[in-house]
Write a protein that holds these residues in place. Structure first.
Motif, PDB file in Angstrom:
ATOM      1  N   LEU A  94      49.469  38.663  42.351  1.00 18.07           N
ATOM      2  CA  LEU A  94      49.437  38.836  43.804  1.00 18.07           C
ATOM      3  C   LEU A  94      48.108  39.437  44.270  1.00 18.07           C
ATOM      4  N   ILE A  95      47.542  40.326  43.478  1.00 17.68           N
ATOM      5  CA  ILE A  95      46.229  40.896  43.805  1.00 17.68           C
ATOM      6  C   ILE A  95      45.179  39.791  43.827  1.00 17.68           C
ATOM      7  N   TRP A  96      45.162  38.980  42.764  1.00 18.93           N
ATOM      8  CA  TRP A  96      44.197  37.879  42.689  1.00 18.93           C
ATOM      9  C   TRP A  96      44.412  36.891  43.839  1.00 18.93           C
ATOM     10  N   ASN A  97      45.653  36.526  44.081  1.00 16.39           N
ATOM     11  CA  ASN A  97      45.957  35.530  45.109  1.00 16.39           C
ATOM     12  C   ASN A  97      45.564  36.032  46.497  1.00 16.39           C
ATOM     13  N   GLY A  98      45.731  37.324  46.727  1.00 13.55           N
ATOM     14  CA  GLY A  98      45.344  37.893  48.010  1.00 13.55           C
ATOM     15  C   GLY A  98      43.841  37.780  48.239  1.00 13.55           C
TER      16      GLY A  98
ATOM     17  N   TYR B 250      40.542  26.303  42.751  1.00 14.46           N
ATOM     18  CA  TYR B 250      41.588  27.067  42.057  1.00 14.46           C
ATOM     19  C   TYR B 250      42.861  27.128  42.879  1.00 14.46           C
ATOM     20  N   TYR B 251      42.713  27.063  44.186  1.00 12.29           N
ATOM     21  CA  TYR B 251      43.906  26.953  45.026  1.00 12.29           C
ATOM     22  C   TYR B 251      44.619  25.635  44.739  1.00 12.29           C
ATOM     23  N   ALA B 252      43.857  24.558  44.603  1.00 10.54           N
ATOM     24  CA  ALA B 252      44.446  23.245  44.336  1.00 10.54           C
ATOM     25  C   ALA B 252      45.199  23.227  43.012  1.00 10.54           C
TER      26      ALA B 252
ATOM     27  N   LEU C 156      41.818  35.624  46.737  1.00 10.68           N
ATOM     28  CA  LEU C 156      41.495  34.203  46.849  1.00 10.68           C
ATOM     29  C   LEU C 156      41.754  33.699  48.270  1.00 10.68           C
ATOM     30  N   THR C 157      42.881  34.095  48.838  1.00  7.52           N
ATOM     31  CA  THR C 157      43.249  33.680  50.192  1.00  7.52           C
ATOM     32  C   THR C 157      42.238  34.178  51.214  1.00  7.52           C
ATOM     33  N   MET C 158      41.800  35.421  51.065  1.00  2.74           N
ATOM     34  CA  MET C 158      40.804  35.965  51.992  1.00  2.74           C
ATOM     35  C   MET C 158      39.488  35.207  51.896  1.00  2.74           C
TER      36      MET C 158
END
Length: 224
Positions: free
Chosen positions: A183-187, A110-112, A189-191
């Motif tokens: 931004l909540i989701w992305n945070g 999903y990052y890709a 995902l990043t973690m």
């Protein structure tokens, strides 16, 4: 005759793209997305590396298309999630619950698709579905515009439409709220990608959806 020639050319293009996408998908499954190289793809597909660039701008674009094969698990599952919704707001939260579950199961994928640098020529999701329209067959018609949007903030705004039209969400706050939810989701995902949390997929999904619920500005007439 001209139309038939164009159709044949398009069919050939999709066929060639599929060879390389299939090869990339297989490498991702067996070795991981970070192990994908042009040489490995070419060898597995049975073509030379130069041929790949006739159909894809660069490796990141090919990885993007292959990653969309994995995203199909989410698009196939979403209609079943939405069957539980009794209100537009519940429907909105279920969209996020489904998306979180599948994205947190495969964070690199999903990052890709939604966050990776695609160079100077970012891909619009519409282009993928133009080549592979059958991936949209089971998706609700009113949400197909959401699926074609590569920006998650804009996808969220589209998912908000019914909530806005039925008075659950004030349109004034919709755009900012959509950005907050992205931004909540992305945070999270990043973690998960960086192993900075011990949450399981279910725990990460629950925490993220709760934050999304708590930051949704619901109108006074629809307080829940």
């Amino acid at each position: 005759m001209k139309k038939q020639t164009e159709k044949n050319r398009e069919t050939q293009t999709v066929r060639m793209m599929s060879y390389f996408i299939d090869a990339t998908t297989e490498i991702i499954k067996k070795e991981g997305i970070d192990k994908v190289t042009i040489r490995k793809i070419a060898d597995l597909a049975g073509y030379n590396s130069a041929t790949i660039y006739n159909y894809f701008e660069d490796l990141s674009h090919l990885i993007f298309f292959a990653s969309m094969r994995f995203v199909k698990k989410y698009t196939d599952a979403l209609p079943h999630y939405l069957e539980k919704a009794r209100t537009p707001l519940e429907r909105y939260f279920l969209i996020w619950e489904c998306f979180c579950k599948y994205s947190f199961e495969s964070p690199q994928i999903y990052y890709a698709v939604f966050s990776a640098n695609l160079g100077t020529h970012p891909i619009n999701l519409t282009k993928y579905y133009e080549y592979f329209p059958t991936d949209l067959v089971t998706f609700p018609d009113d949400l197909k515009p959401m699926l074609l949007e590569s920006s998650l903030s804009k996808r969220t705004l589209i998912a908000f439409n019914q909530c806005i039209s039925e008075g659950y969400i004030q349109e004034t706050y919709a755009e900012k709220t959509a950005e907050i939810h992205y931004l909540i989701w992305n945070g999270m995902l990043t973690m998960l990608i960086n192993n900075r949390t011990t949450y399981t997929v279910d725990e990460a999904t629950e925490v993220t959806v709760n934050h999304i619920r708590n930051t949704t500005a619901i109108t006074d007439t629809h307080m829940i």
